[in-house]
Design a protein around this motif. Structure first.
Motif, PDB file in Angstrom:
ATOM      1  N   ALA A  64       3.086 -15.967  -4.683  1.00 43.23           N
ATOM      2  CA  ALA A  64       3.259 -15.857  -6.139  1.00 43.23           C
ATOM      3  C   ALA A  64       3.911 -14.548  -6.588  1.00 43.23           C
ATOM      4  O   ALA A  64       4.879 -14.587  -7.375  1.00 43.23           O
ATOM      5  N   PRO A  65       3.451 -13.368  -6.122  1.00 43.44           N
ATOM      6  CA  PRO A  65       4.109 -12.129  -6.591  1.00 43.44           C
ATOM      7  C   PRO A  65       5.583 -12.073  -6.197  1.00 43.44           C
ATOM      8  O   PRO A  65       6.425 -11.608  -6.977  1.00 43.44           O
ATOM      9  N   ILE A  66       5.890 -12.591  -4.998  1.00 41.48           N
ATOM     10  CA  ILE A  66       7.292 -12.582  -4.574  1.00 41.48           C
ATOM     11  C   ILE A  66       8.120 -13.455  -5.518  1.00 41.48           C
ATOM     12  O   ILE A  66       9.222 -13.083  -5.929  1.00 41.48           O
ATOM     13  N   VAL A  67       7.578 -14.609  -5.874  1.00 41.85           N
ATOM     14  CA  VAL A  67       8.300 -15.513  -6.784  1.00 41.85           C
ATOM     15  C   VAL A  67       8.559 -14.815  -8.116  1.00 41.85           C
ATOM     16  O   VAL A  67       9.672 -14.848  -8.639  1.00 41.85           O
ATOM     17  N   ILE A  68       7.526 -14.145  -8.630  1.00 39.28           N
ATOM     18  CA  ILE A  68       7.678 -13.506  -9.940  1.00 39.28           C
ATOM     19  C   ILE A  68       8.767 -12.430  -9.895  1.00 39.28           C
ATOM     20  O   ILE A  68       9.648 -12.379 -10.760  1.00 39.28           O
ATOM     21  N   VAL A  69       8.738 -11.609  -8.856  1.00 38.87           N
ATOM     22  CA  VAL A  69       9.762 -10.569  -8.736  1.00 38.87           C
ATOM     23  C   VAL A  69      11.129 -11.207  -8.530  1.00 38.87           C
ATOM     24  O   VAL A  69      12.133 -10.788  -9.121  1.00 38.87           O
ATOM     25  N   ALA A  70      11.169 -12.257  -7.709  1.00 40.46           N
ATOM     26  CA  ALA A  70      12.453 -12.893  -7.387  1.00 40.46           C
ATOM     27  C   ALA A  70      13.080 -13.537  -8.621  1.00 40.46           C
ATOM     28  O   ALA A  70      14.306 -13.603  -8.727  1.00 40.46           O
ATOM     29  N   LEU A  71      12.265 -13.995  -9.554  1.00 44.96           N
ATOM     30  CA  LEU A  71      12.819 -14.587 -10.780  1.00 44.96           C
ATOM     31  C   LEU A  71      13.653 -13.551 -11.529  1.00 44.96           C
ATOM     32  O   LEU A  71      14.771 -13.817 -11.968  1.00 44.96           O
ATOM     33  N   GLY A  72      13.073 -12.346 -11.656  1.00 49.57           N
ATOM     34  CA  GLY A  72      13.816 -11.270 -12.313  1.00 49.57           C
ATOM     35  C   GLY A  72      15.049 -10.897 -11.517  1.00 49.57           C
ATOM     36  O   GLY A  72      16.133 -10.686 -12.065  1.00 49.57           O
ATOM     37  N   MET A  73      14.864 -10.845 -10.204  1.00 47.63           N
ATOM     38  CA  MET A  73      15.984 -10.490  -9.332  1.00 47.63           C
ATOM     39  C   MET A  73      17.118 -11.501  -9.463  1.00 47.63           C
ATOM     40  O   MET A  73      18.288 -11.131  -9.471  1.00 47.63           O
ATOM     41  N   ALA A  74      16.762 -12.788  -9.595  1.00 44.39           N
ATOM     42  CA  ALA A  74      17.793 -13.824  -9.714  1.00 44.39           C
ATOM     43  C   ALA A  74      18.640 -13.589 -10.966  1.00 44.39           C
ATOM     44  O   ALA A  74      19.859 -13.738 -10.938  1.00 44.39           O
ATOM     45  N   LEU A  75      17.981 -13.181 -12.053  1.00 43.68           N
ATOM     46  CA  LEU A  75      18.728 -12.905 -13.281  1.00 43.68           C
ATOM     47  C   LEU A  75      19.695 -11.747 -13.062  1.00 43.68           C
ATOM     48  O   LEU A  75      20.855 -11.790 -13.463  1.00 43.68           O
ATOM     49  N   ILE A  82      22.148  -5.948  -8.748  1.00 39.58           N
ATOM     50  CA  ILE A  82      21.033  -6.003  -7.818  1.00 39.58           C
ATOM     51  C   ILE A  82      20.027  -4.958  -8.292  1.00 39.58           C
ATOM     52  O   ILE A  82      20.420  -3.975  -8.922  1.00 39.58           O
ATOM     53  N   ASP A  83      18.750  -5.191  -8.058  1.00 37.05           N
ATOM     54  CA  ASP A  83      17.745  -4.232  -8.496  1.00 37.05           C
ATOM     55  C   ASP A  83      16.863  -3.854  -7.312  1.00 37.05           C
ATOM     56  O   ASP A  83      16.038  -4.643  -6.867  1.00 37.05           O
ATOM     57  N   LEU A  84      17.083  -2.649  -6.811  1.00 39.52           N
ATOM     58  CA  LEU A  84      16.310  -2.199  -5.659  1.00 39.52           C
ATOM     59  C   LEU A  84      14.974  -1.597  -6.072  1.00 39.52           C
ATOM     60  O   LEU A  84      14.122  -1.336  -5.237  1.00 39.52           O
ATOM     61  N   SER A  85      14.797  -1.370  -7.361  1.00 40.48           N
ATOM     62  CA  SER A  85      13.634  -0.594  -7.796  1.00 40.48           C
ATOM     63  C   SER A  85      12.384  -1.444  -8.031  1.00 40.48           C
ATOM     64  O   SER A  85      11.355  -0.927  -8.457  1.00 40.48           O
ATOM     65  N   VAL A  86      12.441  -2.770  -7.753  1.00 47.51           N
ATOM     66  CA  VAL A  86      11.312  -3.631  -8.131  1.00 47.51           C
ATOM     67  C   VAL A  86      10.015  -3.258  -7.408  1.00 47.51           C
ATOM     68  O   VAL A  86       8.932  -3.287  -8.011  1.00 47.51           O
ATOM     69  N   GLY A  87      10.105  -2.905  -6.134  1.00 44.21           N
ATOM     70  CA  GLY A  87       8.894  -2.542  -5.392  1.00 44.21           C
ATOM     71  C   GLY A  87       8.239  -1.303  -5.982  1.00 44.21           C
ATOM     72  O   GLY A  87       7.015  -1.240  -6.169  1.00 44.21           O
ATOM     73  N   SER A  88       9.048  -0.321  -6.314  1.00 47.32           N
ATOM     74  CA  SER A  88       8.523   0.908  -6.906  1.00 47.32           C
ATOM     75  C   SER A  88       7.955   0.639  -8.293  1.00 47.32           C
ATOM     76  O   SER A  88       6.973   1.259  -8.713  1.00 47.32           O
ATOM     77  N   THR A  89       8.583  -0.309  -9.015  1.00 47.39           N
ATOM     78  CA  THR A  89       8.066  -0.671 -10.330  1.00 47.39           C
ATOM     79  C   THR A  89       6.666  -1.271 -10.198  1.00 47.39           C
ATOM     80  O   THR A  89       5.774  -0.984 -11.002  1.00 47.39           O
ATOM     81  N   THR A 256       5.957  -2.342  -1.159  1.00 50.00           N
ATOM     82  CA  THR A 256       6.994  -1.850  -0.247  1.00 50.00           C
ATOM     83  C   THR A 256       7.730  -3.048   0.339  1.00 50.00           C
ATOM     84  O   THR A 256       7.128  -4.065   0.678  1.00 50.00           O
ATOM     85  N   LEU A 257       9.026  -2.905   0.445  1.00 53.14           N
ATOM     86  CA  LEU A 257       9.921  -3.959   0.951  1.00 53.14           C
ATOM     87  C   LEU A 257       9.968  -5.187   0.042  1.00 53.14           C
ATOM     88  O   LEU A 257      10.568  -6.191   0.396  1.00 53.14           O
ATOM     89  N   MET A 258       9.333  -5.085  -1.122  1.00 49.98           N
ATOM     90  CA  MET A 258       9.375  -6.229  -2.029  1.00 49.98           C
ATOM     91  C   MET A 258      10.797  -6.556  -2.472  1.00 49.98           C
ATOM     92  O   MET A 258      11.171  -7.715  -2.609  1.00 49.98           O
ATOM     93  N   GLU A 259      11.605  -5.480  -2.698  1.00 48.86           N
ATOM     94  CA  GLU A 259      12.974  -5.731  -3.139  1.00 48.86           C
ATOM     95  C   GLU A 259      13.707  -6.623  -2.139  1.00 48.86           C
ATOM     96  O   GLU A 259      14.442  -7.519  -2.512  1.00 48.86           O
ATOM     97  N   LEU A 260      13.438  -6.391  -0.849  1.00 50.18           N
ATOM     98  CA  LEU A 260      14.144  -7.188   0.165  1.00 50.18           C
ATOM     99  C   LEU A 260      13.638  -8.625   0.178  1.00 50.18           C
ATOM    100  O   LEU A 260      14.420  -9.563   0.282  1.00 50.18           O
ATOM    101  N   SER A 261      12.316  -8.797   0.032  1.00 47.72           N
ATOM    102  CA  SER A 261      11.786 -10.167  -0.014  1.00 47.72           C
ATOM    103  C   SER A 261      12.374 -10.919  -1.204  1.00 47.72           C
ATOM    104  O   SER A 261      12.748 -12.091  -1.084  1.00 47.72           O
ATOM    105  N   ALA A 262      12.453 -10.229  -2.340  1.00 49.31           N
ATOM    106  CA  ALA A 262      12.956 -10.895  -3.546  1.00 49.31           C
ATOM    107  C   ALA A 262      14.430 -11.256  -3.391  1.00 49.31           C
ATOM    108  O   ALA A 262      14.840 -12.379  -3.699  1.00 49.31           O
ATOM    109  N   ILE A 263      15.217 -10.310  -2.885  1.00 49.22           N
ATOM    110  CA  ILE A 263      16.640 -10.595  -2.700  1.00 49.22           C
ATOM    111  C   ILE A 263      16.804 -11.761  -1.726  1.00 49.22           C
ATOM    112  O   ILE A 263      17.612 -12.661  -1.939  1.00 49.22           O
TER     113      ILE A 263
END
Lengths: 328, 536
Positions: A64-75, A82-89, A256-263
């Motif tokens: 679920a958290p990956i999906v939520i971040v990935a939705l924003g990333m898709a936009l 590209i947004d690398l800062s999502v994990g830090s956010t 950590t590494l969330m940005e990569l999972s989302a991308i």
């Protein structure tokens, strides 16, 4: 390519289902769903205790958290960014949450989500007003965001005892975990945003051809700003939910590494990195695919390293299929 | 190699030394999918001459240069250097053979010092095998002094002005033993003073027997420094000869493909004969539009019910003017008044709100969004008007799309087909629909019929006529001189980013237009010399 192609793209031949499998466009369109289906069927047949409600629930809660971040990333990726800062956010939201929970649940959530909006606004400003490349602009807060989070949290892990927050992490509604429900609702909302709203269509247009969009009077700056802010808020929300599930705020390692999972989820889901198209459902499926793949391999006692290699293969396959589509 | 003499001489008057041919293209053809870029073109360059290469868009100048410099290999024909056939596999080999190209965008390393750039790849070494910076800096200073350029050789290149950077590029070219230097619009971003320096350097090159291929659209420059000229048009060789024997009118008419004796034919284009009845008060007035290097003090008025043609050669500032009118170009000065009200901040969105629509010149880069459907491309600019609370109404969209697909006869499999899959003519109609559905007061059309098939062309021309008849103010930019003359009620001619003249009434004709384009006849006083003194 543009020479008088008045006939539509070659129509799929339903009479011969196998012919479709040779058409790269088919994979681009449905490949990710097919892969998820194949994995589910495989597990139903060969993996013990996989198709149980408990296991499926665990898988969904984890993704679920990956999906939520990935939705924003898709936009963001839809605008050729590209947004690398999502994990830090996520870490920043996690760090702020316990600090303001003393004032109650709502102030805590609001402050954490606002932090996400601020990060997004900074990214958006750097990209749209200053004109930095998105990868560089968001790299700044990728590095700095976690630092700020650690400063705020004093570098410490904090237990969360607020029962409302904890309920967010563990509660369920009609048997569906709240976290999963939230991710599902957000996926539907983002899909609606992309398909039916002015803002959504403007995102796609800006990603498809920025100078054309600008000449057509579209508010390019505002669109980019909005996209990065949305992405930041979604990441902050994912941070809150992940913290609630952990029952502790851990800014040093959360996300950590969330940005990569989302991308990865976005790319595997078939959204092209060069913008102009956003596949929301595909993104959800992309996240699911990576999650299921890993779970399958782990359940078959393969080490995590093997799972990583398999994930890499999937990414390459997704990028390959996308390339086929472009050269068509 | 000794630096060239900095002494300014009047080059056009001196004859080039020894007329040996250094570089030659014989019956060269080059095809790209769907286009014949060069069709049996021959070109020869004599040692020590400065040879102008001219032609409008799509004439084949760049392709010819790329064939000569090893970027492309010709499909047919051959390239010869001093009588020997050569086959350059890569641009580097052409450089090794002594052909240096100075591109519009300087192709050096911006972060390296001036000296490093000049000696890149052939740095002088000391006895330890390390770069001998002392010698490098000394030789760089000497070399550049010879060009009349005085800069510290240690300075990073990007800290210099574009003109100086170009001198550095030129110095590098000459110091690597060039026999041929190709310059593609070298003066397009130079200040007048820098242009003078460049011309001195070119004169110096001539003294050393180095041949120059000079590509430019500025007549004044060509006549000042070039000995001979080759005219290309539509990929074919049209003319080669001494420039001194060719008057400007003749040169321009060759570039544009108009025979001066040719009688004006009517009814070839889709425009109806006869003009429109223009209104008395202007819908849009622009005054003093100025942008460094691109526009200077352009003023014009557009009236409802009238097609105003904007004439000029390539690089004269036509597209820039149109963009400025549409708020899409940031200006250093000037103002726009629409319907009596002054536009304060110039933005695309603001111009659209005021009723100004621009059909951009480059359909692919600035017009269509290829991945979106015909429907979405049409409603792109109108979306906010078709939405309630931010949600787009599909019903309203479909209604508009249906009306315009029918009216403009857009041929597509349906409104959901991707625009990228349509033919050029249909893409153009989709863009026209995008603007027309906003019900604009002013329609700016930049090359509306370029690259579309004959049938669509006539349809678009007919539509322009119809729109003006309905009271719209139309600005028409076209390189097709016939289209411009038959389509426009009045023509404002630009040269070097400034208004060079205006034709109206019975003066709207080919010979009159050519005269102004060529700066042949006296034009409104005070306007013409401006182009001569300023590079733009």
């Amino acid at each position: 390519m543009t020479q008088a192609t008045l006939t539509p793209a070659p129509a799929p031949a339903p009479a011969r289902p196998l012919a479709r499998l040779r058409d790269p466009a088919w994979y681009q369109e449905y490949g990710v769903y097919a892969a998820v289906a194949v994995l589910l069927v495989f597990n139903a047949l060969f993996t013990e205790h996989f198709m149980t409600a408990d296991n499926l629930r665990t898988q969904l809660v984890q993704v679920a958290p990956i999906v939520i971040v990935a939705l924003g990333m898709a936009l963001v990726i839809g605008t050729e960014g590209i947004d690398l800062s999502v994990g830090s956010t996520m870490a920043l939201a996690a760090a702020l949450l316990p600090l303001y929970l003393g004032y109650g649940l709502v102030p805590g959530l609001v402050v954490a989500l606002l932090a996400g909006a601020v990060v997004g606004a900074v990214n958006g400003t750097l990209v749209s007003l200053i004109g930095l490349q998105p990868i560089v602009a968001t790299l700044a807060l990728f590095v700095g965001g976690r630092g700020i989070a650690l400063v705020m949290a004093d570098g410490q892990l904090k237990q969360i005892i607020n029962p409302d927050i904890l309920a967010l992490g563990t509660g369920s509604f009609l048997g569906v975990p709240l976290v999963v429900l939230i991710a599902g609702v957000l996926a539907v909302a983002v899909a609606f945003l992309v398909r039916r709203t002015t803002f959504g269509r403007q995102i796609v247009a800006v990603g498809g051809n920025r100078s054309a969009a600008s000449l057509a009077g579209l508010p390019v700056t505002r669109v980019l700003m909005g996209v990065y802010i949305l992405c930041g808020v979604l990441a902050a929300l994912a941070g809150i939910l992940a913290t609630a599930r952990l029952t502790a705020s851990d800014p040093s390692s959360l996300g950590t590494l969330m940005e990569l999972s989302a991308i990865t989820a976005v790319v595997v889901g078939g959204t092209p990195l060069n913008g102009g198209s956003i596949r929301v459902l595909g993104t959800v499926a992309g996240a699911l695919l990576m999650q299921l793949l890993r779970a399958t391999l782990v359940k078959h006692d393969l080490p995590d390293s093997t799972a990583q290699i398999a994930q890499a293969a999937i990414i390459i396959a997704a990028v390959y299929v996308a390339r086929e589509r472009r050269s068509r | 190699m000794a630096p060239p003499e900095a002494a300014a001489q009047a080059p056009a008057e001196s004859t080039p030394p020894a007329a040996g041919t250094v570089l030659e293209a014989r019956a060269v053809s080059k095809r790209f999918p769907g286009v014949v870029a060069l069709d049996n073109v021959s070109f020869s360059l004599r040692a020590g001459e400065t040879h102008a290469l001219v032609g409008e868009n799509g004439a084949g100048k760049s392709t010819l240069i790329k064939v000569l410099t090893g970027v492309y290999r010709p499909d047919e024909g051959e390239v010869r250097m001093t009588g020997q056939q050569v086959r350059f596999a890569r641009p580097f080999e052409a450089q090794q053979a002594g052909i240096s190209t100075i591109y519009q965008e300087v192709n050096l390393v911006p972060l390296m010092s001036v000296a490093r750039n000049i000696f890149l790849g052939r740095e002088p070494k000391n006895r330890f095998g390390l770069i001998d910076f002392g010698r490098m800096h000394r030789e760089t200073t000497e070399l550049l002094d010879g060009f009349g350029v005085h800069v510290d050789p240690r300075r990073p290149l990007h800290t210099l002005g574009i003109g100086t950077q170009q001198m550095v590029a030129l110095a590098r070219a000459v110091s690597v033993n060039a026999r041929v230097v190709v310059m593609d619009e070298p003066t397009s971003s130079l200040e007048p003073r820098e242009v003078e320096t460049l011309f001195r350097v070119i004169a110096g090159l001539r003294g050393q027997g180095i041949a120059v291929i000079y590509v430019s659209h500025r007549m004044d420059e060509l006549y000042r420094i070039c000995d001979r000229v080759t005219v290309l048009r539509d990929g074919r060789h049209i003319h080669t000869g001494d420039l001194a024997e060719l008057n400007r009118m003749r040169l321009v008419s060759m570039m544009l493909g108009r025979d001066m004796a040719e009688v004006r034919r009517s009814g070839v284009t889709g425009f109806a004969a006869g003009g429109h009845d223009a209104e008395r008060t202007p819908v849009l007035t622009a005054s003093g539009l100025t942008r460094r290097h691109q526009l200077q003090d352009v003023s014009l008025s557009l009236y409802g019910g009238e097609v105003l043609g904007l004439g000029g050669l390539l690089g004269s500032g036509r597209s820039e003017t149109a963009k400025a009118l549409a708020g899409a170009l940031s200006l250093d000065g000037g103002e726009l008044t629409v319907g009596g009200r002054r536009l304060r901040r110039l933005t695309s969105a603001g111009a659209i709100r005021a009723g100004i629509s621009l059909l951009p010149e480059d359909r692919k880069a600035e017009g269509i969004i290829p991945g979106l459907s015909v429907r979405e491309n049409i409603v792109l600019a109108a979306m906010p008007r078709l939405s309630r609370a931010g949600v787009v109404s599909r019903r309203k969209q479909d209604r508009i799309v249906e009306v315009f697909m029918k009216r403009l006869r857009i041929k597509a499999a349906g409104p959901e087909q991707k625009v990228g899959e349509l033919s050029g003519g249909n893409q153009q109609k989709v863009l026209l629909a995008r603007w027309l559905c906003l019900e604009p007061k002013v329609l700016l059309l930049d090359e509306p019929t370029r690259g579309i098939d004959v049938g669509a062309k006539a349809e678009v021309q007919g539509l322009i006529d119809e729109l003006a008849g309905e009271g719209l103010a139309v600005l028409l930019i076209s390189s097709d001189i016939e289209e411009l003359i038959e389509g426009a009620d009045r023509i404002v001619v630009l040269r070097g980013g400034a208004v060079a003249g205006e034709l109206s009434g019975d003066d709207v004709g080919e010979s009159q237009l050519l005269e102004v384009l060529a700066d042949h006849a006296p034009v409104p006083e005070g306007k013409a010399p401006a182009a001569q003194e300023d590079p733009r």
